[in-house]
Write a protein that holds these residues in place. Structure first.
Motif, PDB file in Angstrom:
ATOM      1  N   ASP A  12     -76.294  18.000   6.390  1.00 31.06           N
ATOM      2  CA  ASP A  12     -76.691  16.624   5.431  1.00 31.06           C
ATOM      3  C   ASP A  12     -77.943  16.834   4.970  1.00 31.06           C
ATOM      4  O   ASP A  12     -78.136  16.650   3.892  1.00 31.06           O
ATOM      5  CB  ASP A  12     -76.479  15.412   6.392  1.00 31.06           C
ATOM      6  CG  ASP A  12     -74.972  15.091   6.819  1.00 31.06           C
ATOM      7  OD1 ASP A  12     -74.172  15.812   6.089  1.00 31.06           O
ATOM      8  OD2 ASP A  12     -74.798  14.253   7.495  1.00 31.06           O
ATOM      9  N   ALA A  13     -78.945  17.144   5.774  1.00 36.67           N
ATOM     10  CA  ALA A  13     -80.553  17.071   5.491  1.00 36.67           C
ATOM     11  C   ALA A  13     -80.691  18.201   4.606  1.00 36.67           C
ATOM     12  O   ALA A  13     -81.353  17.800   3.374  1.00 36.67           O
ATOM     13  CB  ALA A  13     -81.470  17.441   6.695  1.00 36.67           C
ATOM     14  N   LEU A  14     -80.042  19.129   4.391  1.00 40.03           N
ATOM     15  CA  LEU A  14     -80.139  20.370   3.281  1.00 40.03           C
ATOM     16  C   LEU A  14     -79.778  19.855   2.022  1.00 40.03           C
ATOM     17  O   LEU A  14     -80.073  20.004   1.008  1.00 40.03           O
ATOM     18  CB  LEU A  14     -79.491  21.791   3.755  1.00 40.03           C
ATOM     19  CG  LEU A  14     -80.372  22.406   4.710  1.00 40.03           C
ATOM     20  CD1 LEU A  14     -79.662  23.536   5.305  1.00 40.03           C
ATOM     21  CD2 LEU A  14     -81.768  22.967   4.013  1.00 40.03           C
ATOM     22  N   GLU A  15     -78.482  19.118   2.067  1.00 39.09           N
ATOM     23  CA  GLU A  15     -77.962  18.522   0.833  1.00 39.09           C
ATOM     24  C   GLU A  15     -78.856  17.714   0.254  1.00 39.09           C
ATOM     25  O   GLU A  15     -79.036  17.690  -1.125  1.00 39.09           O
ATOM     26  CB  GLU A  15     -76.575  17.898   1.260  1.00 39.09           C
ATOM     27  CG  GLU A  15     -75.618  17.310   0.116  1.00 39.09           C
ATOM     28  CD  GLU A  15     -74.304  17.071   0.291  1.00 39.09           C
ATOM     29  OE1 GLU A  15     -74.232  16.719   1.498  1.00 39.09           O
ATOM     30  OE2 GLU A  15     -73.648  16.981  -0.763  1.00 39.09           O
ATOM     31  N   THR A  16     -79.366  16.501   1.243  1.00 35.92           N
ATOM     32  CA  THR A  16     -80.566  15.649   0.669  1.00 35.92           C
ATOM     33  C   THR A  16     -81.553  16.795  -0.042  1.00 35.92           C
ATOM     34  O   THR A  16     -82.240  16.055  -1.144  1.00 35.92           O
ATOM     35  CB  THR A  16     -81.064  14.975   1.668  1.00 35.92           C
ATOM     36  OG1 THR A  16     -79.831  14.259   2.242  1.00 35.92           O
ATOM     37  CG2 THR A  16     -82.011  13.655   1.245  1.00 35.92           C
ATOM     38  N   LEU A  17     -82.108  17.355   0.858  1.00 33.00           N
ATOM     39  CA  LEU A  17     -83.332  18.200   0.088  1.00 33.00           C
ATOM     40  C   LEU A  17     -82.847  18.961  -1.205  1.00 33.00           C
ATOM     41  O   LEU A  17     -83.844  18.853  -1.948  1.00 33.00           O
ATOM     42  CB  LEU A  17     -83.557  19.420   1.057  1.00 33.00           C
ATOM     43  CG  LEU A  17     -84.319  18.867   2.462  1.00 33.00           C
ATOM     44  CD1 LEU A  17     -84.678  19.838   3.414  1.00 33.00           C
ATOM     45  CD2 LEU A  17     -85.829  18.183   2.092  1.00 33.00           C
ATOM     46  N   ALA A  18     -81.745  19.525  -1.290  1.00 38.70           N
ATOM     47  CA  ALA A  18     -81.282  20.219  -2.563  1.00 38.70           C
ATOM     48  C   ALA A  18     -81.457  19.119  -3.684  1.00 38.70           C
ATOM     49  O   ALA A  18     -81.734  19.445  -4.799  1.00 38.70           O
ATOM     50  CB  ALA A  18     -79.973  20.961  -2.328  1.00 38.70           C
ATOM     51  N   GLU A  19     -80.722  17.866  -3.356  1.00 38.88           N
ATOM     52  CA  GLU A  19     -80.653  17.068  -4.424  1.00 38.88           C
ATOM     53  C   GLU A  19     -81.930  16.574  -4.836  1.00 38.88           C
ATOM     54  O   GLU A  19     -82.086  16.083  -5.971  1.00 38.88           O
ATOM     55  CB  GLU A  19     -79.871  15.878  -4.018  1.00 38.88           C
ATOM     56  CG  GLU A  19     -78.171  16.275  -3.822  1.00 38.88           C
ATOM     57  CD  GLU A  19     -77.435  15.184  -3.208  1.00 38.88           C
ATOM     58  OE1 GLU A  19     -76.170  15.127  -3.173  1.00 38.88           O
ATOM     59  OE2 GLU A  19     -77.992  14.130  -2.772  1.00 38.88           O
ATOM     60  N   ALA A  37     -82.505  27.371  -3.129  1.00 37.39           N
ATOM     61  CA  ALA A  37     -82.655  27.916  -2.005  1.00 37.39           C
ATOM     62  C   ALA A  37     -82.005  27.046  -0.781  1.00 37.39           C
ATOM     63  O   ALA A  37     -81.449  27.323   0.110  1.00 37.39           O
ATOM     64  CB  ALA A  37     -84.090  28.273  -1.632  1.00 37.39           C
ATOM     65  N   PHE A  38     -82.138  25.655  -0.914  1.00 38.10           N
ATOM     66  CA  PHE A  38     -81.813  24.780  -0.013  1.00 38.10           C
ATOM     67  C   PHE A  38     -80.284  24.618  -0.076  1.00 38.10           C
ATOM     68  O   PHE A  38     -79.851  24.547   1.064  1.00 38.10           O
ATOM     69  CB  PHE A  38     -82.328  23.229  -0.328  1.00 38.10           C
ATOM     70  CG  PHE A  38     -83.937  22.930  -0.042  1.00 38.10           C
ATOM     71  CD1 PHE A  38     -84.302  23.486   1.530  1.00 38.10           C
ATOM     72  CD2 PHE A  38     -84.595  22.347  -0.663  1.00 38.10           C
ATOM     73  CE1 PHE A  38     -85.611  23.325   1.536  1.00 38.10           C
ATOM     74  CE2 PHE A  38     -86.091  22.102  -0.362  1.00 38.10           C
ATOM     75  CZ  PHE A  38     -86.693  22.461   0.999  1.00 38.10           C
ATOM     76  N   SER A  39     -79.776  24.962  -1.272  1.00 35.89           N
ATOM     77  CA  SER A  39     -78.327  24.778  -1.341  1.00 35.89           C
ATOM     78  C   SER A  39     -77.748  25.919  -0.648  1.00 35.89           C
ATOM     79  O   SER A  39     -76.766  25.895  -0.042  1.00 35.89           O
ATOM     80  CB  SER A  39     -77.928  24.714  -3.005  1.00 35.89           C
ATOM     81  OG  SER A  39     -78.102  23.508  -3.405  1.00 35.89           O
ATOM     82  N   GLU A  40     -78.275  27.314  -1.002  1.00 31.28           N
ATOM     83  CA  GLU A  40     -77.821  28.555  -0.294  1.00 31.28           C
ATOM     84  C   GLU A  40     -77.854  28.224   1.033  1.00 31.28           C
ATOM     85  O   GLU A  40     -76.878  28.728   1.843  1.00 31.28           O
ATOM     86  CB  GLU A  40     -78.501  29.494  -0.943  1.00 31.28           C
ATOM     87  CG  GLU A  40     -78.150  29.675  -2.352  1.00 31.28           C
ATOM     88  CD  GLU A  40     -78.981  30.928  -3.029  1.00 31.28           C
ATOM     89  OE1 GLU A  40     -79.829  31.457  -2.437  1.00 31.28           O
ATOM     90  OE2 GLU A  40     -78.962  31.142  -4.413  1.00 31.28           O
ATOM     91  N   HIS A  41     -78.892  27.830   1.603  1.00 27.35           N
ATOM     92  CA  HIS A  41     -79.152  27.765   3.028  1.00 27.35           C
ATOM     93  C   HIS A  41     -78.059  26.875   3.655  1.00 27.35           C
ATOM     94  O   HIS A  41     -77.714  26.990   4.693  1.00 27.35           O
ATOM     95  CB  HIS A  41     -80.517  27.489   3.331  1.00 27.35           C
ATOM     96  CG  HIS A  41     -80.983  27.906   4.785  1.00 27.35           C
ATOM     97  ND1 HIS A  41     -80.488  28.917   5.538  1.00 27.35           N
ATOM     98  CD2 HIS A  41     -81.378  27.105   5.754  1.00 27.35           C
ATOM     99  CE1 HIS A  41     -80.860  29.026   6.868  1.00 27.35           C
ATOM    100  NE2 HIS A  41     -81.324  27.625   6.982  1.00 27.35           N
ATOM    101  N   ARG A  42     -77.721  25.676   3.118  1.00 25.92           N
ATOM    102  CA  ARG A  42     -76.817  24.988   3.456  1.00 25.92           C
ATOM    103  C   ARG A  42     -75.385  25.673   3.524  1.00 25.92           C
ATOM    104  O   ARG A  42     -74.791  25.471   4.557  1.00 25.92           O
ATOM    105  CB  ARG A  42     -76.504  23.659   2.454  1.00 25.92           C
ATOM    106  CG  ARG A  42     -75.495  22.729   2.903  1.00 25.92           C
ATOM    107  CD  ARG A  42     -75.403  21.535   2.063  1.00 25.92           C
ATOM    108  NE  ARG A  42     -74.555  20.422   2.757  1.00 25.92           N
ATOM    109  CZ  ARG A  42     -73.439  20.526   2.524  1.00 25.92           C
ATOM    110  NH1 ARG A  42     -72.551  21.168   2.089  1.00 25.92           N
ATOM    111  NH2 ARG A  42     -72.531  19.479   3.332  1.00 25.92           N
TER     112      ARG A  42
END
Ligand SMILES: [Fe+2]
Length: 163
Positions: free
Chosen positions: A26-33, A43-48
């Motif tokens: 969830d946190a990575l989704e927030t970071l990507a957005e 990079a955040f989306s890919e790491h998610r």
């Protein structure tokens, strides 16, 4: 909390990572957005996406070891996420981008320490397949750290030259 063996320490650690990875999804989704810098957001989306595979690896490890795939609450990751939520509710733009890069690095450092220790313990205890799987995730976390660190250094260089 008392833990009577290294084996228990390994299981506890795996269950904590299982919890942490679920929160990070969830946190990575927030970071990507939230992140405006396109390269970092990507990079955040890919790491998610990678994180989904990491969760799957942990589930395979639990199955191999005959252990319940129970998440175990991990206050360290909760604190990192809460700190980020508080900051991001009051900030935006460049300063939030830069903060998000630092948050990404903190979580990767946490995960690298956790996966590194568990890989070594699994090896020592003869869980070879688990150790292999943990090491694969460890490499992904190291690459993710490298990427977000590069982004942050690039950001600081550009910022300095434009100031
Ligand atoms: Fe991860």
């Amino acid at each position: 909390m008392t833990t009577d063996s290294t084996e228990q320490l390994l299981v506890d650690g795996l269950q904590e990572l299982y919890y942490a990875e679920e929160q990070l999804l969830d946190a990575l989704e927030t970071l990507a957005e939230q992140t405006e810098d396109e390269q970092t957001s990507q990079a955040f989306s890919e790491h998610r996406e990678e994180t989904k595979g990491q969760i799957h690896r942990l589930e395979r490890i639990f199955e191999d070891m005959g252990v319940d795939s129970e998440p175990r609450e991990e206050p360290v990751i909760d604190a990192l996420i809460q700190e980020h939520e508080a900051f991001s509710s009051e900030n935006d733009g460049e300063v939030l981008d830069r903060y998000n890069m630092a948050t990404g690095q903190k979580t990767e450092h946490y995960e690298i320490a956790a996966y590194g220790n568990l890989t070594s313990m699994a090896e020592k205890l003869g869980y070879d397949e688990a150790a292999d799987l943990l090491e694969q995730t460890l490499r992904e976390e190291e690459e993710a750290l490298e990427e977000v660190t590069e982004s942050s250094e690039q950001f600081d260089r550009q910022k300095i030259s434009s100031d």
